[in-house]
Scaffold this motif. Structure first.
Motif: not given
Lengths: 121, 887
Positions: B361-373
Motif C-alpha cells: 500500500a505504501f509503495f502504491g501511494v508513492l507510485l501514484v505520486v510519481s505517476g502524477l509527476v
C-alpha cells in the motif's frame, strides 16, 4: 543502367532461393512450372505453396536476381495465359557464387570424413 | 458438378488473398490464384476430393503465415519511414526535442525509480528460487481472521508429512556466532528443515545442501551451509572451505556447501549468511529443545504448490490437516492452538505475510505520486506538441493539399511523439539507475544487515518502456488529431483564427490538468511533512535521550542461565564504572523499535482474556533510565529474581482495563494460564512500540524471573551517547573475547526506524512535488506566453482603442488564473477523495488537514500567479502600432 549490386552481398542464399535461381537458370518458368521442376529436382521433398513461392519471388525480384517476363499462352495448361519469370545476370552470378560456396563445403574434410564413415547414403 | 466445386475453391482462395497487403495482391494476386488453380487441377486428378482436401490443409497455413509475414514487412517499412522522418524533424528543432525529452525523462525517471525500489522490496519473485510463482507463505489465523500464530516444529512436521497438494518446509531466522579460531563473527542465519532447499529448488554453488541425511530430530547433524557472500568475505571464495571445521556458537560444525549468490533466503531484503539444519536447534537456539514442544510457535512455513494443485486447494487441505492436528493435541499448554485452525496461503513476497500488504500500500501511494509527476510531464509535452502543431500548420496544410491522408498524418505526428517519449523513457531509465545507486548509499537505522538491490532489472525496463510508449501514444494523440485537422484553404491563405478556438480549449484543459495534478502532489507531500513533524513531536511518555543500546545474546555462544546472568551482572558493573554513565539497564524489547512481545494475561473473575497485552522484560534501572515515574507501589528491583514470588509493574491503562476503579497494587493475574503474578507497582501509560499507537495496557516483568539470554543492554550517559559503542564493545571483549562485537545504536536513531516510512515518503514526495510544481509552472508559463503571443494583434487593437497596460495585465492574468482556479478546484476534490489512502501512514494527522491544503493552495496559486504575470506584463508592453501591422 541499374546500379549493380555486389553479388557477394547475397551469399549465403536460403536453400529455396538457390533452388529457384538454379531452376530458372536452365529456362524461364511460370509459377506452376517452377513448383513442378523444383519438386522433380528435390524428389518431391520441396513442395512450394503459392504464398510461400510468391513471397520468395517478390524478394528475389526486389533484389534484382530475377525479373518478370511476359505473359504467354501455355498449351499444357488448357491454353491459359501465365506470367513467366527469368533469371538476371546478377542472379546467375549469385547462384554461381552460392554453388561455389556449397562445393567448398562439400569438399571439406569434415564432410568427406562423414561420408567415408557412414558410407553412401 | 466438378466445375462448381472448382470454382468454389478458387473463389474461397481469391477471398483469402485479401489477407495479403494490397501491394502484394496487386503484384502477385493473379499469379497466385493461377498457381492455386494449377495445383487444384493436379490434386483433383491425382486423388479427387481427398486430394483437394489435402491441398487446402497445406494452403491455409501457407496463406496465413506468408500473409502475416508480408504485412509485418510492410508495417515495419512504414514505421521505419515514419521514424526517419520524425527523427529528421526533431533534429531540425534540437531545443524543442531536448526540452521535451528531459521533461519526459523526469516523469518516467520518477516512476521507474519508485518502481525499482518497490520491485526490490516486494514485487520481485524470490531471487534464486526457480518457479518462484509456485512458492507460497503459510500463516495460521483465527477463524475470524484476526491474530496469527507461528508454527511449532511438530505441527510443521505434521503438515510436511501429510500434505498432498504441496511440499511444506519450515525455517526461522537466528543469529549465530561463527568462528574459525580467532575471534567471532555474527552471522544472520536460518534454521531450516532438511527439505528446505529441495522445496525451494535451490542447487548448491559448491558442495551439497541439506538432504535426508539431516532430516529427523534425533542427534544433531553438525553441518552448515554458508551463503556465497559470507564465502567471499570470510573465505575469499576458496573452494577448500568444503569440509572445513567451523565453530558455530562454540560447537564444532562442518561446512558442507555454499548456497548460490542469487539465493538469499525467504526474506531476501535481509542478508542471510548461513543455514543450519533443524535438528541442531538445541545446540544453536535458546529455549531448550523446541523440536518436541507442540505449544511453542516459532517457525515460519513455506510451501511449494504441487503441479496441478491450486492455492485454494492447498489452503483447504492444510486447514483441515491443522484441525486434525489441533484435535489430537488439545491438551496442556497448547490448549489455544485450536483457535488458529485456518491456514492462509499467499504468494511468497519476500516479506513477512502481515507486512506485505501495508508495504504494498505504501509503495502504491508513492507510485501514484510519481505517476502524477509523469502526468504533469506528459501533459507538458502534449502542450508543447500542440503549440508546435500550430507553428507547423503550414507544413501540414501543404502535405494535406499534396494528398496526404489524415490517418497518415496522424500516424506521422504520433510517431514523433512516441519517439520523443521513448527517448525520454530511455533517459529516465538512466536517471533511475543513478537515483537507485544513490539510495543504496543511505544508511538505514536498523540492526540487521540488509541486502536490498534496487537496481532496475528487466521488469523495470519493460515497465518503463511500456509507460513511455503508452504515454507517448495517449498524450501524442490529442495534439496529433488537432494538428492534422488542417483547414487547408484558410491556413494557406494565412487566416489563423479558424481552428484556433478548439485548440485553445484543449490547451486550457491541459493546463488545468497539470495544475490539478500538482495540487494533489503538493498536498500529499505536505501531509507527509505534517506526519513527520507530528512523529517527532509525539511524546512517548519517557525520555530516550543520551541513551545507546546494544543487542547482546550470549546464548548463541553457548552460555547457560547461570553463566549468562553472571555475565550481565559483570557487564553492568563494568559499564556503570565508566565516567558519565548514569544508568545501565536491560530490556528484552527496545522501546519504539516497532517490536513487541505479548503474554497471555488472565484475571481471575474477569472474562476478558487478553491474548496480546504488550509486555516487556526489564532489569536493572529501567524505570530510572527512562525517567518513568512509579505512581503507586514500587519499581522492579534487582532482588526480584527467580527465588522470589513473581511480580510485575503495570501501566495505568492495565489497571483501568482489568481492575477498574481500584488500586492495582497487590492484585494478581495469571500469565500464560500458569504463573500467578502479583502487581507491585503502577507506572504511567506510554507509547511503546510505535509513536502512532494508542497507549494501552502495558506490563513490565523482571527479566530475572523470565530469563532470556538475548537482551538489549541500555546505557545512559550525561555525555554524547554516540561514544558509547567503544566502551560497550571493549567491556564485552574483556569479559569474553569469543563473543562477536555487538551492533550499538543510539536510542534516538533506533526510534527513528518508526519514522522511516514517513521520512522516506517526505524525501520522495517533496522531491517529486517540487519537480511537479516546477514543471506545471513552466508549462503554464509556456502556454500563456504562447497564447498571448498569438493574440498580439488583438491586444494591440484593444490598446489602440484605449485599454491601459493594467487592463491588459488583468485580462491575461485573469484568463490564466481562471484555468488555474478550475484546475485547483478539480485537484482539491480529487486530493480530498484520494488522501484517505494516506491515512495509515500519517500518525493520526487528518488526511483532510486544513493547514496542509491551505498551504498547498497558497504555494501553487503563488507560483501560478508568477507564471501568469510574466507573459501578461510582456503583453502590456506591446506597442499597439507594431502589433496591428504584424503579418
Amino acid at each position: 543502367m541499374m546500379k549493380t549490386a555486389n553479388p557477394r552481398s547475397f551469399i549465403p542464399l536460403r536453400p529455396v532461393e538457390f533452388l529457384i535461381l538454379v531452376t530458372l537458370s536452365e529456362q524461364e518458368h511460370h509459377g506452376y512450372g517452377l513448383t513442378q521442376a523444383i519438386a522433380v529436382r528435390t524428389e518431391g521433398s520441396v513442395k512450394l505453396e503459392p504464398g510461400n513461392l510468391y513471397k520468395v519471388l517478390k524478394r528475389l525480384a526486389a533484389d534484382g536476381l530475377i525479373e518478370n517476363a511476359e505473359h504467354r499462352v501455355v498449351a499444357e495448361l488448357d491454353n491459359e495465359r501465365r506470367r513467366y519469370y527469368r533469371i538476371t545476370t546478377l542472379g546467375e552470378r549469385v547462384a554461381a557464387l552460392e554453388a561455389e560456396r556449397l562445393r567448398a563445403l562439400l569438399d571439406s574434410d569434415a564432410v568427406l570424413a562423414l561420408a567415408k564413415r557412414l558410407g553412401p547414403a | 458438378m466438378t466445375r462448381r466445386r472448382t470454382s468454389l475453391s478458387e473463389r474461397v482462395y481469391g477471398a483469402l488473398l485479401r489477407l495479403f497487403p494490397p501491394d502484394f495482391q496487386r503484384g502477385y494476386g493473379t499469379d497466385m490464384r493461377d498457381l492455386f488453380r494449377d495445383h487444384l487441377r493436379d490434386a483433383r486428378a491425382r486423388a479427387g476430393l481427398r486430394g483437394v482436401t489435402a491441398l487446402w490443409i497445406r494452403t491455409i497455413p501457407d496463406l496465413f503465415f506468408t500473409g502475416f509475414h508480408e504485412h509485418e514487412d510492410e508495417m515495419l517499412h512504414a514505421i521505419v519511414q515514419d521514424a526517419r522522418y520524425a527523427a529528421r524533424i526533431l533534429r531540425k528543432n534540437p531545443v524543442f526535442a531536448l526540452v521535451a525529452i528531459l521533461v519526459v525523462a523526469l516523469g518516467t525517471g520518477a516512476v521507474s525509480t519508485i518502481f525499482s525500489v518497490a520491485n526490490a522490496v516486494v514485487l520481485r519473485p524470490l531471487p534464486g528460487v526457480p518457479d518462484a510463482g509456485d512458492v507460497v507463505s503459510l500463516q495460521r489465523v483465527r477463524r475470524d481472521g484476526g491474530g496469527s500464530r507461528s508454527a511449532s516444529y511438530p505441527y510443521a512436521a505434521y503438515l510436511t508429512e501429510h500434505a498432498k497438494t504441496a511440499q511444506v518446509a519450515a525455517w526461522e531466522m537466528i543469529p549465530l556466532t561463527l568462528s574459525t579460531g580467532d575471534g567471532g563473527l555474527l552471522a544472520q542465519s536460518n534454521l531450516v528443515t532438511a527439505n528446505y532447499f529441495d522445496v525451494l529448488g535451490v542447487r548448491p554453488l559448491l558442495g551439497r545442501l541439506f538432504t535426508t541425511a539431516e532430516a529427523g530430530i534425533g542427534a544433531p547433524s553438525r553441518v552448515i551451509v554458508i551463503g556465497a557472500g559470507l564465502w567471499q568475505r570470510e573465505f575469499h571464495g576458496d573452494s577448500a572451505v568444503i569440509g572445513r571445521d567451523l565453530r558455530v556458537n562454540g560447537q564444532h560444525f562442518t561446512v558442507i556447501g555454499v548456497a548460490p549468490p542469487s539465493f538469499n533466503g525467504m526474506f531476501p531484503i535481509v542478508r542471510t549468511d548461513a543455514w543450519v539444519p533443524m535438528n541442531t536447534q538445541p545446540l544453536v537456539r535458546r529455549g531448550g529443545d523446541l523440536l518436541r514442544s507442540v505449544g511453542s510457535g516459532w517457525l515460519e512455513l513455506v510451501a511449494r504448490v504441487n503441479p496441478g494443485a491450486s492455492r485454494r486447494a492447498v489452503a483447504t487441505e492444510l486447514s483441515s490437516l491443522t484441525k486434525q492436528f489441533s484435535a489430537a493435541n488439545e491438551t496442556g499448554p497448547s490448549a489455544d492452538i485450536g483457535q488458529f485452525s485456518t491456514v492462509q496461503v499467499a504468494r511468497a513476497t519476500g516479506l513477512p505475510m502481515d507486512a506485505a500488504t501495508p508495504v504494498l500500500a505504501f509503495f502504491g501511494v508513492l507510485l501514484v505520486v510519481s505517476g502524477l509527476v509523469l502526468l504533469i510531464a506528459s501533459v507538458n509535452v502534449a502542450s508543447m506538441l500542440l503549440a508546435r502543431a500550430v507553428a507547423r500548420r503550414r507544413e501540414i496544410a501543404v502535405r494535406i493539399a499534396l494528398g496526404a491522408g489524415r490517418r497518415r498524418l496522424v500516424r506521422q505526428l504520433l510517431t514523433e511523439s512516441v519517439l520523443l517519449f521513448s527517448a525520454g523513457g530511455a533517459v529516465g531509465l538512466m536517471l533511475s539507475f543513478y537515483l537507485t545507486r544513490l539510495m543504496t548509499r543511505i544508511e538505514l537505522p536498523v540492526d540487521v544487515a540488509l541486502a536490498i538491490d534496487p537496481t532496475p532489472d528487466a521488469r523495470v525496463l519493460m515497465v518503463t518502456l511500456g509507460v513511455a510508449l503508452v504515454t507517448g501514444v495517449v498524450f501524442g494523440l490529442a495534439p496529433a488529431l488537432q494538428g492534422s485537422r488542417g483547414d487547408v484553404a484558410s491556413t494557406l491563405r494565412g487566416d489563423t483564427s479558424a481552428s484556433a478556438r478548439s485548440r485553445s480549449r484543449l490547451r486550457n484543459v491541459l493546463v488545468g490538468a497539470q495544475v490539478a495534478a500538482s495540487l494533489m502532489l503538493l498536498a500529499t507531500s505536505g501531509l507527509f511533512v505534517r506526519a513527520l513533524a507530528r512523529g517527532h513531536s509525539v511524546d512517548p511518555g519517557y525520555d530516550i535521550s543520551h541513551t545507546a543500546t546494544a543487542l547482546v545474546d550470549v546464548g548463541v555462544a553457548g552460555y547457560d542461565t547461570t553463566r549468562s546472568k553472571a555475565f550481565y551482572t559483570a557487564l553492568t558493573e563494568r559499564l556503570r564504572a565508566y565516567p558519565g554513565v548514569t544508568q545501565v539497564a536491560y530490556t528484552r524489547v527496545v522501546p519504539l523499535s516497532m517490536n513487541n512481545m505479548g503474554y497471555d494475561v488472565a484475571i481471575p473473575g474477569h472474562s476478558d482474556r487478553d491474548g496480546n497485552s504488550t509486555t516487556n522484560l526489564v532489569a536493572g534501572g529501567y524505570f530510572e533510565l527512562f525517567r518513568l515515574p512509579i505512581i503507586e507501589g514500587r519499581a522492579l528491583l534487582e532482588s526480584d529474581d527467580e527465588r522470589q514470588p513473581k511480580v510485575a509493574v503495570v501501566s495505568e491503562g492495565f489497571v483501568k482495563r482489568f481492575f477498574p476503579g481500584a488500586s492495582g497494587v497487590g492484585r494478581q493475574f495469571k500469565l500464560d494460564s500458569s504463573t500467578t503474578v502479583t502487581v507491585v507497582g503502577v507506572t504511567r501509560d506510554v507509547k511503546f512500540a510505535k509513536l502512532d499507537e494508542q497507549s494501552g495496557a502495558m506490563l513490565y516483568l523482571p527479566i530475572a524471573q523470565h530469563w532470556r539470554t538475548d537482551v538489549n543492554v541500555l546505557v545512559k550517559t550525561t555525555g554524547d551517547e554516540h561514544t558509547l559503542a567503544g566502551p560497550i564493545r571493549a567491556e564485552m571483549h574483556a569479559l569474553d573475547p569469543m563473543l562477536p562485537p555487538p551492533v550499538v545504536v543510539t536510542l534516538e536513531r533506533s526510534a527513528g526506524v518508526a519514522l522511516l516510512p514517513q521520512r522516506f515518503a517526505v524525501g520522495v514526495t517533496a522531491a517529486l512535488g517540487l519537480a511537479g510544481l516546477l514543471l506545471a509552472t513552466i508549462g503554464l508559463y509556456g502556454v500563456l506566453s504562447f497564447s498571448t503571443a498569438q493574440r498580439t494583434r488583438e491586444i494591440g487593437v484593444r490598446m489602440a482603442l484605449g485599454a491601459a497596460a493594467s487592463d491588459v495585465v488583468r485580462l491575461v492574468v485573469g484568463e490564466g488564473m481562471r484555468v488555474v482556479g478550475i484546475g485547483m478546484a478539480v485537484g482539491l476534490v480529487l486530493a480530498l477523495v484520494g488522501s484517505r489512502a494516506l491515512a495509515p501512514f500519517l500518525f493520526g494527522v487528518n488526511p483532510l488537514d486544513a493547514v496542509t491544503y491551505a498551504a498547498t493552495a497558497t504555494i501553487l496559486g503563488g507560483a501560478a500567479m508568477v507564471a501568469c504575470l510574466l507573459p501578461a506584463r510582456r503583453a502590456a508592453a506591446t506597442d499597439p502600432m507594431l502589433a496591428i501591422r504584424q503579418d
